[in-house]
Design an enzyme around this catalytic site. Structure first.
Site, PDB file in Angstrom:
ATOM      1  N   LYS A 131      61.633  41.792  -4.109  1.00 27.17           N
ATOM      2  CA  LYS A 131      61.432  41.847  -5.563  1.00 27.17           C
ATOM      3  C   LYS A 131      61.678  43.280  -6.028  1.00 27.17           C
ATOM      4  CE  LYS A 131      57.933  40.661  -9.089  1.00 27.17           C
ATOM      5  NZ  LYS A 131      56.552  40.164  -9.320  1.00 27.17           N
ATOM      6  N   SER A 177      56.270  36.091 -12.214  1.00 27.79           N
ATOM      7  CA  SER A 177      57.360  37.030 -12.437  1.00 27.79           C
ATOM      8  C   SER A 177      58.272  37.212 -11.221  1.00 27.79           C
ATOM      9  CB  SER A 177      56.782  38.392 -12.818  1.00 27.79           C
ATOM     10  OG  SER A 177      56.050  38.946 -11.733  1.00 27.79           O
ATOM     11  N   SER A 234      52.088  35.554  -9.912  1.00 29.27           N
ATOM     12  CA  SER A 234      53.536  35.771  -9.847  1.00 29.27           C
ATOM     13  C   SER A 234      54.219  35.458  -8.523  1.00 29.27           C
ATOM     14  CB  SER A 234      53.864  37.207 -10.231  1.00 29.27           C
ATOM     15  OG  SER A 234      53.848  37.318 -11.624  1.00 29.27           O
TER      16      SER A 234
HETATM   17  N1  GLN Z   1      52.059  35.591 -15.817  1.00 21.64           N
HETATM   18  C1  GLN Z   1      51.064  36.573 -15.585  1.00 21.64           C
HETATM   19  C2  GLN Z   1      51.324  37.770 -16.469  1.00 21.64           C
HETATM   20  O1  GLN Z   1      52.296  37.794 -17.119  1.00 21.64           O
HETATM   21  C3  GLN Z   1      51.050  36.987 -14.145  1.00 21.64           C
HETATM   22  C4  GLN Z   1      52.146  37.895 -13.783  1.00 21.64           C
HETATM   23  C5  GLN Z   1      52.018  38.473 -12.397  1.00 21.64           C
HETATM   24  O2  GLN Z   1      51.322  37.937 -11.535  1.00 21.64           O
HETATM   25  N2  GLN Z   1      52.683  39.601 -12.197  1.00 21.64           N
HETATM   26  O3  GLN Z   1      50.569  38.686 -16.525  1.00 21.64           O
END
Ligand code: GLN
Length: 470
Positions: free
Chosen positions: A67, A142, A166
């Protein structure tokens, strides 16, 4: 023999050990698969030109992908943001370094929502990612690029990061395994910060066994991260006799019927394997989303203050330093990131701190305490990973609806817990449904052991796909 790109980390390791495959063949096969599949998917932001890998170690010859939130020495690292468009880190994240020390070689850097803020990979400044199961749909986020790369066989394993779901949610959307370890088990050093008290590196694989193989390679104390733990997680407990709770708040309103059915079928499978499964209740779940979003945005507003046009990344010229900084941040941050910085700055500001930030911290304490009580009665909790399956790209545009889709994952981060998502079925459109197993802090091995037993009983077909076809 099966196509090389369809093999798991465990299978590749075996093939290298018995010399039925060479590192060179494996490297070429994955790069060829990326050439063929990625034009349809868009998972890679940067490819690492390096062939064949020459690193020595127990996992030598096995490729992986990363990532773009993890710093890689000499390789562009953007966190999905234009503000880091030109950023080439002078150091490597600890988790990446540990994989490289074990001999693994990186195929490249993967797309993500900007600064890991999102759950559909539609907030990446460099374009969306398509779900390999159905190219018209989102891969989740994400870590959408990581899940899509593994689901499409472009990498047998990808690193992701999980602040509020994410790793697990994109794994569920793409039909792969997503594992979020206990907070502190994996070093955050070199992981571009979103919300430091919640950020956790995580794993995306096409078998639970691969996650079990890689966890010890990745974990362990790191003096560069003061929150990294010195202890090892507890030994795995067997599924037989394991007490598994089904918290009713995770099966309520807003959870698609087909998701419920698939996860409850997984609960029955756990029963058949000898677990004691029963209903339970976690009433504090109703506070999870506001608590999470207040704290995550507050921490983000502080963490992202460093992108000032002076020390990192892009700069827009201005009349004086203040004008330069404003123009830089206005030009190079995306809409969602700006929304969260403003929200976070607001809840931390004098006059609002007690009403929002402090209150959210108290909510977090209550949620943690409720988990502590639940783990006296239960060894694991079983829930859906996401209330719904992958939605169509472009179909969710208002932030509140998007945030609401994180209901099943955010509490785990607030508690610092360990959790895995594995595919447990498909809805009537053929889209994967993820089942989430949650364990207390340091019960990572039990979470994975139960996930492995469940995975075996379910017999999921992980054959890599591109547009739903092998
Ligand atoms: N969807 C959640 C957010 O936008 C989690 C994102 C994540 O785990 N990085 O904060």
């Amino acid at each position: 023999m099966a196509e090389i790109y369809t093999l798991t980390v465990t299978e590749l390791k075996q093939a290298l050990a018995d010399k039925s495959l060479s590192a060179k063949e494996i490297w070429a096969a994955f790069n060829a698969r990326i050439d063929a599949a990625d034009p349809h998917i868009g998972a890679f932001l940067t490819r690492t030109e390096q062939s064949p890998p020459t690193l020595e170690g127990p996992l030598s010859g096995i490729p992986f992908a990363i990532k773009d939130a993890f710093c890689t020495n000499g390789v562009r690292t953007t966190a999905g943001s234009r503000i880091l468009d030109n950023f080439v880190p002078p150091y490597t994240a600890t988790v990446v370094e540990r994989l490289e020390q074990a001999g693994m070689a990186s195929l490249g850097k993967l797309s993500m929502d900007e600064f890991a803020m999102g759950n559909a990979n539609e907030h990446c400044a460099f374009g969306p990612v398509c779900n390999p199961q159905d190219l018209a749909r989102v891969p989740g986020g994400s870590s959408g690029g990581s899940a899509a790369a593994v689901a499409a066989g472009m990498a047998p394993f990808a690193l992701g990061s999980d602040t509020g779901g994410s790793v697990r949610q994109p794994a569920a959307f793409c039909g792969v395994v997503g594992f979020k370890p206990t907070y502190g088990l994996l070093s955050r050093y070199g992981l571009i910060a979103y919300a430091s008290s919640l950020d956790t590196p995580g794993l995306l694989t096409r078998s639970v066994k691969d996650a079990q193989l890689l966890l010890p390679v990745l974990s362990g104390h790191d003096r560069h991260d003061s929150t990294s733990l010195a202890e090892a997680p507890a030994p795995a407990r067997s599924v037989k006799g394991l007490r598994v709770g089904l918290p009713k708040e995770y099966f309520g309103e807003g959870v698609a019927q087909e998701v419920k059915v698939a996860v409850l079928r997984a609960a029955q499978t756990l029963r058949d394997l000898g677990a004691e499964v029963s209903d339970c209740s976690l009433p504090m779940t109703k506070y999870a989303l506001p608590v999470y979003y207040l704290l995550a945005c507050a921490e983000a507003s502080s963490n992202l203050a460093r992108y000032d046009g002076v020390r990192y990344g892009m700069r827009a010229e201005g009349a004086d330093w203040s004008d330069m900084m404003t123009k830089t941040r206005t030009t190079y941050f995306g809409e969602e990131v700006k929304r969260r910085i403003m929200l976070g700055t607001f809840v931390l500001s004098a006059g609002y701190y007690d009403a929002y930030y402090l209150k959210a911290q108290k909510g977090r304490t209550l949620i943690r305490a409720e988990f502590d009580r639940a783990f006296e009665a239960y060894d694991l909790l079983l829930t859906p990973t996401s209330p719904v399956t992958a939605w169509e790209r472009g179909s969710i545009t208002d932030p509140i609806s998007a945030y609401a889709a994180d209901i099943c994952t955010v509490s785990v981060n607030l508690g610092g817990l360990s959790a895995a998502s594995i595919p447990c079925g498909r809805d009537s459109l053929g889209l994967p449904v993820g089942a989430q197993l949650i364990g207390n802090r340091m019960s990572d091995n039990t979470v994975l052991a139960a996930a492995a037993a469940l995975e075996e009983a379910i017999g999921w077909d992980y054959t890599p796909v591109c547009g739903g076809k092998a």
